[in-house]
Every structure is written in structure tokens, then in C-alpha cells.
Write a protein that holds these residues in place. Sequence first.
Motif, mmCIF file in Angstrom:
data_model
loop_
_atom_site.group_PDB
_atom_site.id
_atom_site.type_symbol
_atom_site.label_atom_id
_atom_site.label_comp_id
_atom_site.label_asym_id
_atom_site.label_seq_id
_atom_site.Cartn_x
_atom_site.Cartn_y
_atom_site.Cartn_z
ATOM 1 N N ILE A 1 16.294 15.500 -8.121
ATOM 2 C CA ILE A 1 16.848 14.162 -8.336
ATOM 3 C C ILE A 1 15.989 13.349 -9.310
ATOM 4 N N SER B 1 20.903 13.647 -0.222
ATOM 5 C CA SER B 1 21.935 13.825 -1.228
ATOM 6 C C SER B 1 23.074 14.674 -0.692
ATOM 7 N N GLU C 1 25.809 9.288 -5.796
ATOM 8 C CA GLU C 1 24.794 10.014 -5.029
ATOM 9 C C GLU C 1 23.723 9.069 -4.500
#
Length: 367
Positions: free
Chosen positions: A60, A51, A41
Motif C-alpha cells: 500500500i 485492505s 481502499e
Amino acid sequence: MNVESIRLINFRNYNSLNINLNKRINIFIGKNAQGKTNLLESIYMCATGRSFRTNRDKEIINFNKNEAYIGAMINIDNYEKFIEIKMERDKNKRIRVNKTELKNYKELYSGLNVVIFSPEDLKLVKGGPQERRSFLDMGISQIKPVYKYNINRYSKILFQRNNLLKSNKSKSEIFSLLDIFDVQMAKIGTDIIIERAKFIEGLSDICKNIHNITTLNNEDLTLEYISNVQLLKNKTNMEKEYLNKLKMNFSKDLEIGTTEIGPHRDDIIMYINNRDVKTYGSQGQQRTVVLSIKLSEVELIKKERGVYPVLLLDDVFSELDEERRKYLTRSFNEMQTIITATDVIDLEELQNVERSIFYIEEGKLII
């Protein structure tokens, strides 16, 4: 084209990670939920600015922290670029390229192209049209940065047009005010549709050959681009037809409060031997179709950019049979490939290639 190194701070479950990557094969091994996909990612974000798993940057950031950081050194045709992404809970993310900060993540053109293949990509076949439009938009944006700019402009105009349709103004007033939006929408929307049609045409040609090979010539795969705006050779005529359809559909748009005509309604239909894969294809067939499409995207980027993208494979080997796995590995020597797996990948094709193996446990690199 390759990612030379990547540094993560408070990114998902990584408190701190600094790693140098092999120019060819990188295999990250670990149990589920240890952070393997998180690493992919972060690389994907350095290429696209966002992402592939969430639209919320706050998700995140490590649970116990207020900010997260990605730093990646990439090499494109022997030219190095340093990409940095900083995310904070109460601010928009900031991106810097070679220490120069961008105004918005949408301005990012790192030059790094990536193609990701994961079990979630079955949505490309089984999901709704939005999944396939997102695939189109990301794929074309990596080849033609102006397309990304057009998509962003189109989205803003569409939002404004829909708001006007839902407003309390009179029908005649709305109709007259729509002119300024419709002219812009027809112009930009035409550009988007033309680029999508070109992309699908190029992808379909490659896809047909790859799918024939992976299915031992038993299946013929074709892709069809569907749009409610007719594709014409003359761009000016196409814009006029587009604008006319918007005018003709005004009453219906006003009734439902949204715009029906345009590339935001586009779709792709995938056929195996002239049968719709989404409706009639088995899970195995659908998985093979996705593999063919992803490998075709790799080849199309190579054709357009002159260099292979970085290939990200997220726990897909367990989902493929032996023949598909062997076919997939044949292309690895051509590009940097980053693989995640729960077990050691024991493939004969990987024994004699340049590779590095890493073990991940609870967001830490185990040496």
C-alpha cells in the motif's frame, strides 16, 4: 453515517490528497490505474483496519517512500471520530482513534460501516468457499464486534491444533493434549456458526425480495448456509455435538494433519429457481446475484445498526444493464455513496440528487 473528509500521504499512487466529501453522492472519474480504487481502499481500511485488495500492508505504501498515512474524519449519529492509520515498511501498522492508539488493528471498531461492490465481487459466486467465508466474517463483524474477536481467537486455536496434529508426538499423547483445544474450539466455533446462520437467514429474507424486483419476478434467489456442525436450538447441546465430532474425526485429522470439523470449512450455496448459481448461472445472473446480496447487506446493517452504511461502488455501472443501474441508484438518497467510474455517469436518477464530482489523474485531484 458518513465520511466527512479524508487525507492520504504516500498511499499507493497518492503523494498527498486532502478532500472533503459530500454527505450523499460522490463520483470519482478517471481512466484506469489513476487511483480511484485506491481512494475506496483507504475508506474501507478506516472501517475495517485492513485492505480488501491485499494482506500485505507494504504493497500500500508508495513505491518511493517508507511510510504511508490515512486520516479520516467520520460522522456517526452527529458524533465525530478521527481515524488515523500509519504504515511503515519495517513495522506493523498503527491505528489511532481520536488520538488514542490501539494495540492491534484487530481492536479497531471505528463505528464506520461500509459495503463495497466491485467487479471483483463475482468471486463471491465463482470463487472458493474462503471468499464466501470472508464475506460472512466481514459483514457480521461490522454488526457485532464480538464476532471479530471470536474469529481471531478461533483462528489461533485452529493454528495451534493443526500444529499439534503435525507434531512428532505419539498418537495417544496428541489425543490427550487435544482436549484443551477441542473444548475451546467447540465453544467458540459454536458461537461463530450460530452468528453466521442468523446473518444468512436475515440476509436471505431481504435478498429474496430485492432479487425478485431486479429480475421482474422471473428469478427466485435463496441462500443456504452449509456447515459440517449441525445447528441446534440448544447451544449447550450443540457444543457437545461439536466436541463429539472433533473426537470422532481425530484419526482422520491426524492422518491428513489438519482439522476438518468447524466453521473454517463453512460455505454458502446460492440458488436461482432451485439451481446452483455457481454451476448453472450465466455471468449476467451471477452479477445480479452479487448486486442483490450487496444491497441486502446494506439493508441488514441498517436494520441491525439503525443507520445506513457508506456504500462504495468501484466501477460497477459499466458492468450492469440499464434496469439494474436504475434500481441501484434508487437507494442512493438514503446513504453516503462513493462511486468510481471511467466516464461521466449519465443517469436520469442522478440529475436531481445532491452530489459532488471529482476527477482523478495519476493520483491527483484535478480541479
